[in-house]
Motif scaffolding. Structure first.
Motif, PDB file in Angstrom:
ATOM      1  N   LEU A   8       0.862  -1.171   0.000  1.00  0.00           N
ATOM      2  CA  LEU A   8       0.000   0.000   0.000  1.00  0.00           C
ATOM      3  C   LEU A   8       0.902   1.225   0.000  1.00  0.00           C
ATOM      4  O   LEU A   8       1.643   1.454   0.959  1.00  0.00           O
ATOM      5  N   ASP A  10       1.727   5.263  -0.261  1.00  0.00           N
ATOM      6  CA  ASP A  10       1.256   6.631  -0.013  1.00  0.00           C
ATOM      7  C   ASP A  10       2.339   7.599  -0.491  1.00  0.00           C
ATOM      8  O   ASP A  10       3.451   7.608   0.034  1.00  0.00           O
ATOM      9  N   GLN A  50       2.986  -1.128   4.329  1.00  0.00           N
ATOM     10  CA  GLN A  50       2.501   0.230   4.079  1.00  0.00           C
ATOM     11  C   GLN A  50       3.708   1.112   3.783  1.00  0.00           C
ATOM     12  O   GLN A  50       4.579   1.297   4.637  1.00  0.00           O
TER      13      GLN A  50
END
Length: 340
Positions: A8, A10, A50
């Motif tokens: 994931l 970002d 993440q």
């Protein structure tokens, strides 16, 4: 891991940021190193990673089976010292910082444990307390005082020189190299340079020894693992210089959250450990804090030069704009912290 879930990712407001994460060979090497270090401690990564990509760092949060999450961090070359610095700080001031699980100082990689509750989240959840920054800053000042004898060793780790007598030369370089400044901007900044030189000389003459300046100590850069306990982290913007320059960022953060009325108490809480049993007067310390809060803007400007190689275009323009903003803040009136 064959069953690894998709990462994931970002990118925040930096969609065009150039980081080494985009290179499969680098990514495999970095994650392989992190997983081998965890495996050596009997830990196994599970679930999706993440990934937080910024022009100044790659941060990967890893879920670990039967254990709190851990973080892998990679710094750009200009901030690669953070890995070795974090390892050294864990020896010198273990109660005030995170102890890395592993570091590769040559590559600027760190593997970090969970630090508990982020102070920003604690502040957001609790009732507004205008005195909330006072105790963290007392403890931070105590830590800086302990680190004074280590200043040269910190520099030897690659932490940049931000001492008062080095700041005019750094200022000159930043003004010359900044692409966001036009000729008129440069003229105004250079015309104000004599004031900067005088401030640096006066600050150096206060006799407060050099120490570690975090240079970006906002409420997202410390943990609050328990009542009255704080751990400081994220040293990628750090300098060796006048310790009071560290006041700039937390003072701005406290002003934004609580208003300007909190600043005198916050300043005095930070200065309390520096009185040296009355050998320095409150007036002298407050004057030094006022000067350092101005000069701390140079450290903030420097931080926007510590980006991954290849950063250009829109992202590079953001860095140049932020750098220029902090250069202008040097001469802002009135000063953030008054001398009285």
């Amino acid at each position: 891991m064959e069953d690894q879930e998709p990462d994931l990712v970002d990118r925040g407001r930096f969609d065009a940021a150039v980081t080494p994460w985009e290179r499969a060979q680098w990514r495999d090497a970095a994650l392989g190193w992190a997983e081998r270090e965890l495996s050596a401690r009997g830990l196994r990564v599970t679930g999706a990673r993440q990934v937080r990509l910024r022009p100044w760092s790659v941060l990967v949060r890893m879920a670990v089976e039967g254990h709190a999450d851990v973080w892998f961090k990679a710094n750009p070359p200009a901030g690669a010292f953070e890995a070795g610095l974090g390892e050294a700080l864990a020896r010198w001031v273990p109660a005030r910082v995170l102890e890395p699980l592993a570091v590769d100082s040559g590559r600027g990689w760190s593997l970090l444990p969970s630090g508990g509750a982020l102070y920003r989240d604690v502040l957001d959840r609790g009732p507004a307390d205008p005195r909330a920054w006072e105790e963290p800053l007392r403890q931070y000042a105590d830590m800086q005082r302990v680190l004074v004898p280590y200043a040269e060793r910190i520099k030897a780790l690659g932490v940049p020189d931000g001492r008062p007598d080095a700041l005019p030369e750094i200022f000159d370089r930043l003004v010359t190299e900044n692409a966001a400044l036009d000729a008129a901007d440069r003229g105004r900044l250079r015309a104000a340079r004599p004031r900067l030189v005088d401030w640096c000389a006066e600050l150096a003459a206060t006799g407060v020894a050099d120490s570690l300046d975090h240079a970006d100590l906002h409420d997202g850069q410390l943990f609050a693992p328990g009542p009255g306990r704080f751990a400081f982290f994220d040293w990628g913007d750090a300098l060796v210089g006048h310790p009071f320059c560290s006041l700039l960022v937390p003072a701005r953060a406290a002003r934004k959250r609580y208003g300007s009325d909190v600043l005198p108490r916050l300043r005095d809480a930070y200065l309390e450990p520096w009185t040296d049993a009355g050998r320095r007067t409150p007036a002298d310390l407050r004057r030094a804090a006022s000067l350092a809060c101005r000069l701390g803007a140079i450290g903030r400007a420097c931080s926007w030069t510590r980006l991954f190689p290849g950063t250009s275009g829109t992202v590079g323009a953001v860095g140049a704009t932020e750098n220029a903003y902090w250069l202008r803040q040097l001469f802002a009136e009135p000063p953030l912290l008054p001398a009285g």
